[in-house]
Write a protein that holds these residues in place. Structure first.
Motif, PDB file in Angstrom:
ATOM      1  N   ASP A 161      -8.685 -21.751  38.917  1.00 24.88           N
ATOM      2  CA  ASP A 161      -8.730 -22.741  37.833  1.00 24.88           C
ATOM      3  C   ASP A 161      -7.995 -22.149  36.629  1.00 24.88           C
ATOM      4  N   LYS A 162      -6.703 -22.454  36.533  1.00 26.31           N
ATOM      5  CA  LYS A 162      -5.881 -21.865  35.471  1.00 26.31           C
ATOM      6  C   LYS A 162      -6.326 -22.324  34.083  1.00 26.31           C
ATOM      7  N   ALA A 163      -6.632 -23.606  33.959  1.00 27.21           N
ATOM      8  CA  ALA A 163      -7.024 -24.133  32.645  1.00 27.21           C
ATOM      9  C   ALA A 163      -8.318 -23.483  32.162  1.00 27.21           C
ATOM     10  N   ARG A 164      -9.284 -23.374  33.058  1.00 33.18           N
ATOM     11  CA  ARG A 164     -10.558 -22.762  32.692  1.00 33.18           C
ATOM     12  C   ARG A 164     -10.373 -21.285  32.369  1.00 33.18           C
ATOM     13  N   THR A 165      -9.543 -20.617  33.136  1.00 33.80           N
ATOM     14  CA  THR A 165      -9.297 -19.193  32.901  1.00 33.80           C
ATOM     15  C   THR A 165      -8.641 -18.968  31.545  1.00 33.80           C
ATOM     16  N   GLU A 166      -7.669 -19.809  31.189  1.00 38.46           N
ATOM     17  CA  GLU A 166      -7.005 -19.673  29.890  1.00 38.46           C
ATOM     18  C   GLU A 166      -7.970 -19.962  28.747  1.00 38.46           C
ATOM     19  N   TYR A 167      -8.837 -20.942  28.957  1.00 32.84           N
ATOM     20  CA  TYR A 167      -9.849 -21.241  27.937  1.00 32.84           C
ATOM     21  C   TYR A 167     -10.753 -20.029  27.715  1.00 32.84           C
ATOM     22  N   LEU A 168     -11.160 -19.394  28.794  1.00 33.49           N
ATOM     23  CA  LEU A 168     -12.045 -18.237  28.691  1.00 33.49           C
ATOM     24  C   LEU A 168     -11.338 -17.056  28.030  1.00 33.49           C
ATOM     25  N   ARG A 169     -10.067 -16.878  28.316  1.00 33.16           N
ATOM     26  CA  ARG A 169      -9.311 -15.800  27.665  1.00 33.16           C
ATOM     27  C   ARG A 169      -9.221 -16.037  26.156  1.00 33.16           C
ATOM     28  N   ALA A 170      -9.001 -17.290  25.773  1.00 36.68           N
ATOM     29  CA  ALA A 170      -8.952 -17.622  24.346  1.00 36.68           C
ATOM     30  C   ALA A 170     -10.317 -17.410  23.695  1.00 36.68           C
ATOM     31  N   GLU A 171     -11.380 -17.748  24.416  1.00 37.20           N
ATOM     32  CA  GLU A 171     -12.732 -17.552  23.889  1.00 37.20           C
ATOM     33  C   GLU A 171     -13.040 -16.069  23.724  1.00 37.20           C
ATOM     34  N   ARG A 227     -11.318 -14.977  20.597  1.00 34.14           N
ATOM     35  CA  ARG A 227     -12.025 -15.490  19.419  1.00 34.14           C
ATOM     36  C   ARG A 227     -13.284 -14.675  19.134  1.00 34.14           C
ATOM     37  N   ARG A 228     -14.047 -14.388  20.183  1.00 34.83           N
ATOM     38  CA  ARG A 228     -15.288 -13.628  19.995  1.00 34.83           C
ATOM     39  C   ARG A 228     -15.008 -12.192  19.571  1.00 34.83           C
ATOM     40  N   ASP A 229     -13.983 -11.605  20.136  1.00 35.55           N
ATOM     41  CA  ASP A 229     -13.641 -10.230  19.763  1.00 35.55           C
ATOM     42  C   ASP A 229     -13.193 -10.157  18.302  1.00 35.55           C
ATOM     43  N   THR A 230     -12.403 -11.143  17.891  1.00 34.77           N
ATOM     44  CA  THR A 230     -11.955 -11.182  16.495  1.00 34.77           C
ATOM     45  C   THR A 230     -13.135 -11.371  15.555  1.00 34.77           C
ATOM     46  N   HIS A 231     -14.021 -12.262  15.928  1.00 38.94           N
ATOM     47  CA  HIS A 231     -15.204 -12.520  15.106  1.00 38.94           C
ATOM     48  C   HIS A 231     -16.045 -11.250  14.953  1.00 38.94           C
ATOM     49  N   ALA A 232     -16.276 -10.552  16.052  1.00 41.64           N
ATOM     50  CA  ALA A 232     -17.073  -9.322  16.007  1.00 41.64           C
ATOM     51  C   ALA A 232     -16.377  -8.248  15.175  1.00 41.64           C
ATOM     52  N   ARG A 233     -15.058  -8.158  15.313  1.00 44.45           N
ATOM     53  CA  ARG A 233     -14.308  -7.149  14.554  1.00 44.45           C
ATOM     54  C   ARG A 233     -14.378  -7.428  13.055  1.00 44.45           C
ATOM     55  N   VAL A 234     -14.202  -8.688  12.679  1.00 40.01           N
ATOM     56  CA  VAL A 234     -14.205  -9.049  11.261  1.00 40.01           C
ATOM     57  C   VAL A 234     -15.589  -8.832  10.651  1.00 40.01           C
ATOM     58  N   ILE A 235     -16.624  -9.205  11.385  1.00 35.66           N
ATOM     59  CA  ILE A 235     -17.991  -8.990  10.896  1.00 35.66           C
ATOM     60  C   ILE A 235     -18.242  -7.499  10.680  1.00 35.66           C
ATOM     61  N   LYS A 236     -17.819  -6.697  11.631  1.00 38.16           N
ATOM     62  CA  LYS A 236     -18.042  -5.253  11.534  1.00 38.16           C
ATOM     63  C   LYS A 236     -17.287  -4.650  10.356  1.00 38.16           C
TER      64      LYS A 236
END
Length: 234
Positions: A96-106, A109-118
């Motif tokens: 499922d390419k679309a689902r996989t790309e969505y998960l990679r983007a997520e 996003r989560r990694d950026t959020h955690a980095r900025v909070i830290k």
């Protein structure tokens, strides 16, 4: 000649009224009137209905929380799977390419959020430590508002300074505007306010710290004017 006499009766309005309620029974005018059984039954029914409705509401909330927790657990499993460099598949076993790309983007996003909070929490903590002490300071001891600690004032880019504050504003979810965040930072980094920090700076780093303070202040000053101009034009 004798006159005939007559009996005089008092007017009816002056006679004392007699209650028709037997003695010992409460009068309808009694302030301690007891509600009827029908009234009590109706009130009890309303209370039971209210309690039942409240119970259903709590159960719905708990059920919704369980569903959300299960969905988050399933999503986390997919994210962990994709983090390993793998691709998710659909129910037919196909990639499922679309689902996989969505998960990679997520994941990004989560990694950026955690980095900025830290980095924002680290920035605030370093300022608390600095202000609570009176030890001499070097350039590296200053909590510079950038993602990566600079080695000199030359590493301080105005765009990186602005991004540090705008990113943290979005990630932390604090109920404040960009203009308010910038004004608060502007007060902290004003050269006059930073004079106490410069007074504690070792002689070899005074010039670089002073230059760095001016770079941060000018970047914030320019950004806050840009925000004001944009707001005025809209």
């Amino acid at each position: 000649m004798s006159s005939l006499g007559y009996l005089a009766f008092p007017p009816l309005s002056s006679l004392p009224s007699r209650s028709t309620v037997p003695e010992g029974l409460p009068s309808q005018h009694d302030g301690n009137h007891t509600p009827s059984a029908a009234t009590e039954t109706s009130r009890d029914a309303e209370q039971r209905a209210h309690a039942s409705e409240e119970r259903r509401r709590r159960e719905d909330v708990q059920r919704q929380r369980r569903v959300e927790a299960q969905m988050e657990m399933a999503l986390q499993g997919e994210l962990d799977y994709v983090r390993m460099g793998l691709s998710v598949r659909d129910r037919h076993g196909r990639i499922d390419k679309a689902r996989t790309e969505y998960l990679r983007a997520e994941i990004r996003r989560r990694d950026t959020h955690a980095r900025v909070i830290k980095q924002w929490d680290t920035y605030k903590t370093r300022w608390k430590v600095l202000l609570a002490s009176n030890t001499p300071l070097a350039f590296a001891d200053i909590p510079w508002p950038v993602a990566h600690q600079p080695s000199s004032a030359l590493d301080l880019q105005p765009e990186a300074v602005v991004l540090f504050f705008t990113e943290s504003l979005q990630a932390t979810g604090i109920a404040t505007t960009e203009a308010d965040r910038l004004r608060s930072a502007l007060l902290r980094w004003h050269p006059d306010k930073m004079s106490t920090v410069l007074a504690r700076t070792v002689a070899t780093d005074v010039d670089s710290v002073s230059e760095g303070v001016n770079i941060v202040f000018r970047a914030l000053h320019a950004r806050i004017h840009h925000v004001k101009d944009t707001a005025a034009a809209s």
